[in-house]
Write an enzyme that holds these catalytic residues in place. Structure first.
Site, PDB file in Angstrom:
ATOM      1  N   HIS A 158     -71.948  -2.583  17.519  1.00 60.70           N
ATOM      2  CA  HIS A 158     -70.530  -2.935  17.446  1.00 60.70           C
ATOM      3  C   HIS A 158     -70.303  -4.388  17.054  1.00 60.70           C
ATOM      4  CE1 HIS A 158     -68.806   0.789  19.327  1.00 60.70           C
ATOM      5  NE2 HIS A 158     -70.081   0.924  19.661  1.00 60.70           N
ATOM      6  N   ASP A 366     -67.005 -11.895  13.796  1.00 66.83           N
ATOM      7  CA  ASP A 366     -66.684 -10.696  14.557  1.00 66.83           C
ATOM      8  C   ASP A 366     -67.226  -9.473  13.833  1.00 66.83           C
ATOM      9  OD1 ASP A 366     -65.569  -9.364  16.738  1.00 66.83           O
ATOM     10  OD2 ASP A 366     -63.663 -10.422  16.557  1.00 66.83           O
TER      11      ASP A 366
END
Length: 458
Positions: A158, A366
């Site tokens: 993730h 991110d």
């Protein structure tokens, strides 16, 4: 159809009514598990102290079994706070200066993954499909293979995957990459992450790229792919439409007194670029006096990993910075920054997104950043806001209607805020529609289906 076994560090267990907590990942995995039947296993979030954890706690809702295990204090400190969050997390976010490698923590990380494998093994059937999630669990497949399991096992990361020169600073990088080679499919958020992974293996001389996503490494052939995670787009848009009637949202609208709202929503983490964002907002205000008294910046930042010193320090830094800016530029009747250090429910958050003329999503790095996608989904099609998005977020690879910024460039981000607030309606609508059409087609269920289809392909 084979059963699905999901393994993650934490498990989203339904409440007493049987409803899972809101959240795109929980919704998708619950739907996939419900369709196939299966098990969701992970850490309970509780500690057994210095005692060996008791047997798995099993809860069954429909045809899904939730299997939770406690960990000892030592396990939590070494596996979770230690190696996972003070080595893997900073390195994957390109923060070599914050990585604190210790042999004891590394050993704890592998030991806890062995423990998870041992607890999972008795529940497995020969044709189960196993889907492992995130950086906490990289060695799990290797442990299961060593125990003789030949099931299809997939892994999804993730967070970002760094390039070779960053990854190779970690003393056990080869062991981590060897662990990933034990999966049948390794999934990343973006094509850049996949290229970093495959390129690092090839550069190290421990893999051969066979084309079509296939990689030969450490005596195995497996596949790599990228699967950008998403949100439950239509449902979140509905949240936002209905949120206009929420009492808290109505009070928030009244309290900003007709000013333009800028919103930022981030877990408190050094990867999110919050301090640079506050600097950019201050620069915007000072450079655009016409917007003074006419704009409110709401930064919602729930606490995160307070047990890790870097996070405790950051909490103080952000609070002090917001206070300094407010002290410097506020007036008796205007406080430019509202800083909230706690969680807000998703329905309320959806309503706040819809009110905001600019969404500020400016992480330094991110994997994806679902706030960006939630902000887009929440907008009013007739009068949508503008997304200001870091080019270093995975979402920038998809949301082409955003204003992309370099979060390290304070001046550039300040200029993007001004541009967003002053953008003509027609341009805002065109940019929003392009992003919303993409999110409706590529929602979280599509992400889930695409990954499992590739994992189970012959």
């Amino acid at each position: 159809m084979s059963r699905l076994i999901v393994v993650s560090n934490r498990v989203t267990v339904p409440d007493k009514s049987g409803a899972a907590p809101a959240g795109g990942l929980a919704v998708a995995l619950k739907a996939a598990l419900g369709e196939r039947g299966g098990i969701w296993m992970g850490w309970s979030g509780k500690s057994s102290g210095d005692r060996e954890p008791e047997a798995l706690s099993l809860q069954t809702h429909g045809n899904i079994t939730y299997a939770l295990t406690d960990l000892t204090d030592t396990d939590v400190e070494e596996y979770y706070h230690g190696f996972a969050n003070r080595v893997l997390w900073p390195i994957c976010h390109y923060r070599l200066d914050l990585a604190e490698y210790g042999r004891k923590e590394m050993a704890g990380y592998f030991r806890v993954n062995r423990f998870f494998a041992q607890r999972l093994a008795p529940m497995l059937k020969e044709d189960d499909v196993i889907w492992v999630h995130d950086y906490h669990m990289i060695p799990l497949a290797a442990e299961l293979r060593q125990m003789g399991f030949k099931n299809r096992i997939g892994f999804f990361l993730h967070i970002p995957w760094p390039p070779a020169d960053v990854l190779f600073t970690m003393p056990v990088h080869e062991e981590i990459m060897r662990g990933l080679s034990r999966y049948d499919l390794v999934g990343f958020q973006t094509d850049h992450d996949l290229a970093n992974f495959e390129g690092g293996l090839v550069r190290e001389g421990i893999a051969e790229s066979l084309g079509d996503g296939r990689i030969s490494s450490f005596g195995r052939t497996f596949r790599g792919g990228f699967y950008p995670i998403s949100i439950e787009t239509a449902a979140f848009a509905d949240y936002a439409r209905r949120a206009a009637n929420n009492a808290l949202v109505r009070r928030a609208r009244q309290s900003i007194e007709g000013r333009d709202l800028i919103i930022g929503v981030d877990r408190l983490d050094y990867s999110k670029g919050i301090t640079q964002r506050i600097d950019a907002f201050e620069r915007f205000i000072r450079a655009n006096p016409a917007h003074q008294h006419r704009v409110t910046y709401l930064q919602i930042t729930p606490k995160s990993r307070s047990e890790v010193p870097e996070y405790e320090q950051m909490q103080r830094t952000v609070a002090e910075q917001a206070g300094r800016v407010n002290g410097a530029i506020s007036a008796v009747d205007w406080v430019p920054i509202r800083y909230i250090n706690r969680s807000i429910s998703r329905p309320v958050l959806a309503g706040l997104y819809r009110m905001a003329k600019v969404g500020l999503v400016t992480p330094l790095r991110d994997g994806m950043n679902l706030v960006a996608k939630e902000y887009v989904a929440a907008q009013d099609p007739e009068n949508p806001g503008v997304l200001v998005l870091s080019r270093f977020a995975g979402a920038a690879r998809e949301l082409t209607g955003a204003l992309l910024v370099n979060p390290y460039d304070i001046e550039g981000t300040a200029h993007a805020i001004a541009r967003g607030l002053n953008m003509p309606l027609e341009e805002r609508q065109a940019r929003w529609k392009r992003m919303m059409d993409h999110l409706l087609e590529h929602d979280v269920m599509r992400w889930c289906d695409d990954f499992l289809k590739d994992l189970t392909a012959p």
